[in-house]
Design a protein around this motif. Structure first.
Motif, PDB file in Angstrom:
ATOM      1  N   SER A   1      36.981-152.193 -50.632  1.00 56.71           N
ATOM      2  CA  SER A   1      36.889-153.939 -51.922  1.00 56.71           C
ATOM      3  C   SER A   1      36.527-153.198 -53.228  1.00 56.71           C
ATOM      4  O   SER A   1      36.784-151.906 -53.866  1.00 56.71           O
TER       5      SER A   1
ATOM      6  N   TYR B   1      48.123-144.557 -46.850  1.00 56.02           N
ATOM      7  CA  TYR B   1      47.445-144.332 -45.662  1.00 56.02           C
ATOM      8  C   TYR B   1      49.090-146.079 -44.797  1.00 56.02           C
ATOM      9  O   TYR B   1      49.124-144.717 -43.924  1.00 56.02           O
ATOM     10  N   GLN B   2      49.398-145.734 -44.962  1.00 53.80           N
ATOM     11  CA  GLN B   2      50.054-147.423 -44.690  1.00 53.80           C
ATOM     12  C   GLN B   2      51.340-146.754 -44.479  1.00 53.80           C
ATOM     13  O   GLN B   2      52.059-146.904 -43.408  1.00 53.80           O
TER      14      GLN B   2
ATOM     15  N   GLU C   1      45.716-147.656 -50.347  1.00 55.80           N
ATOM     16  CA  GLU C   1      47.100-148.432 -48.902  1.00 55.80           C
ATOM     17  C   GLU C   1      47.860-148.064 -48.395  1.00 55.80           C
ATOM     18  O   GLU C   1      48.369-147.730 -46.952  1.00 55.80           O
TER      19      GLU C   1
ATOM     20  N   LYS D   1      43.647-149.606 -55.583  1.00 56.10           N
ATOM     21  CA  LYS D   1      43.269-150.177 -54.045  1.00 56.10           C
ATOM     22  C   LYS D   1      44.591-149.899 -53.662  1.00 56.10           C
ATOM     23  O   LYS D   1      45.069-150.096 -51.628  1.00 56.10           O
TER      24      LYS D   1
ATOM     25  N   GLU E   1      42.369-143.134 -45.047  1.00 52.48           N
ATOM     26  CA  GLU E   1      42.117-144.136 -43.911  1.00 52.48           C
ATOM     27  C   GLU E   1      40.801-144.521 -44.980  1.00 52.48           C
ATOM     28  O   GLU E   1      41.018-146.291 -44.413  1.00 52.48           O
ATOM     29  N   THR E   2      40.026-144.589 -44.821  1.00 49.48           N
ATOM     30  CA  THR E   2      38.373-145.085 -45.760  1.00 49.48           C
ATOM     31  C   THR E   2      38.921-145.938 -47.163  1.00 49.48           C
ATOM     32  O   THR E   2      38.675-147.335 -46.710  1.00 49.48           O
TER      33      THR E   2
ATOM     34  N   ARG F   1      29.309-144.815 -45.273  1.00 48.86           N
ATOM     35  CA  ARG F   1      30.295-145.476 -45.692  1.00 48.86           C
ATOM     36  C   ARG F   1      32.062-144.606 -46.114  1.00 48.86           C
ATOM     37  O   ARG F   1      33.061-144.270 -45.862  1.00 48.86           O
TER      38      ARG F   1
ATOM     39  N   ALA G   1      41.501-147.059 -47.782  1.00 47.39           N
ATOM     40  CA  ALA G   1      42.443-148.375 -48.065  1.00 47.39           C
ATOM     41  C   ALA G   1      41.695-149.763 -47.438  1.00 47.39           C
ATOM     42  O   ALA G   1      42.077-150.736 -48.245  1.00 47.39           O
ATOM     43  N   GLY G   2      40.532-149.373 -47.204  1.00 46.68           N
ATOM     44  CA  GLY G   2      39.720-150.760 -47.297  1.00 46.68           C
ATOM     45  C   GLY G   2      38.548-151.070 -48.226  1.00 46.68           C
ATOM     46  O   GLY G   2      38.102-151.572 -47.104  1.00 46.68           O
TER      47      GLY G   2
END
Length: 266
Positions: A145, A130-131, A127, A123, A139-140, A98, A142-143
């Motif tokens: 953990s 990207y946002q 975020e 983290k 993008e990856t 991933r 941003a999610g």
């Protein structure tokens, strides 16, 4: 005797009981081993045998091939279904990554200007990249953990991209308390001072131990080879016996930086 000479179920039974002399070698090549196994199943007409005879053939194949019972059962099931044995080699990766090396490089680039902040902070930065700022490269990340973020920091790809070094942090020593003893005009309050003589031709020099009473200035001097319990305890015992009064307090004043094995005075 070769395995080809085992032609009947009775021969196989004698072979398994150890009464039939036989020499056998199986190739380490999987394709050849599968072909040999298929040939044996065909030679003994395995599918038409009754259950006891099938058990003898299975025991024979287990002993010769070295396969586990589960693996041999799967191969026989394949032979029963298709009439032949063939390798089903899996050439694709079992799991798709991933977070790629590209994501790890982006993480290292984000860590560098911010001096490697905590996982929650980095983290949140990914975020926002990207946002808020529309940087699709994050993008990856941003999610991700927080716990897995630390795993990526320990990866080889991250270590090749960025290495961090921390200075040695000073730590206070609790070996001794450096202050002048409060004697209240009474003898028995002793100061101990250690001085290293120095090294000569790479040979460690001795340590001079200077013991002085705070009030009477009664002084005793001795030498020890090392500043450690092994050498200091006998020396201090002799020094304490030398004083003509009761020793109340010992205070150490180190002229040289104390080592980890220094004696902790009472």
């Amino acid at each position: 005797m070769k395995t080809e000479e085992l032609t009947t179920i009775e021969h196989l039974s004698n072979f398994l009981e150890g009464t039939q002399a036989v020499a056998f070698t199986i190739s380490s090549d999987k394709d050849k081993r599968y072909r040999w196994l298929q040939r044996e199943l065909v030679r003994f007409d395995y599918l038409s045998l009754n259950k006891p005879d099938k058990g003898i053939v299975i025991r024979y194949l287990l002993k010769v091939t070295g396969y586990s019972r589960q693996q041999l059962t799967r191969l026989i099931a394949q032979y029963r279904k298709t009439g032949r044995l063939s390798r089903q080699q899996r050439t694709t990766a079992g799991f798709k990554r991933r977070y790629t090396d590209r994501d790890i490089r982006l993480l290292a680039e984000m860590d560098e200007p911010h001096d490697t902040p905590c996982g929650h902070a980095i983290k949140k930065l990914c975020e926002r990249a990207y946002q808020v700022f529309g940087q699709s490269d994050y993008e990856t990340l941003a999610g991700i953990s927080v716990s897995h973020l630390y795993n990526l920091r320990q990866s080889k790809a991250y270590q090749r991209q960025r290495r961090t070094f921390e200075k040695t942090r000073p730590k206070s020593s609790t070996i001794g308390e450096r202050r002048k003893p409060c004697s209240n005009g009474q003898p028995g309050y002793i100061r101990i001072d250690t001085v290293h003589q120095g090294d000569l031709d790479k040979q460690k020099g001795v340590y001079h131990i200077n013991v002085v009473d705070e009030v009477t200035q009664f002084e005793v001097v001795c030498c020890v080879e090392r500043i450690s319990e092994r050498y200091l305890i006998p020396a201090l015992e002799q020094l304490l016996e030398t004083f003509p009064f009761v020793v109340q307090v010992l205070m150490a004043i180190y002229s040289d930086p104390p080592t980890a094995n220094n004696f902790d005075p009472p």
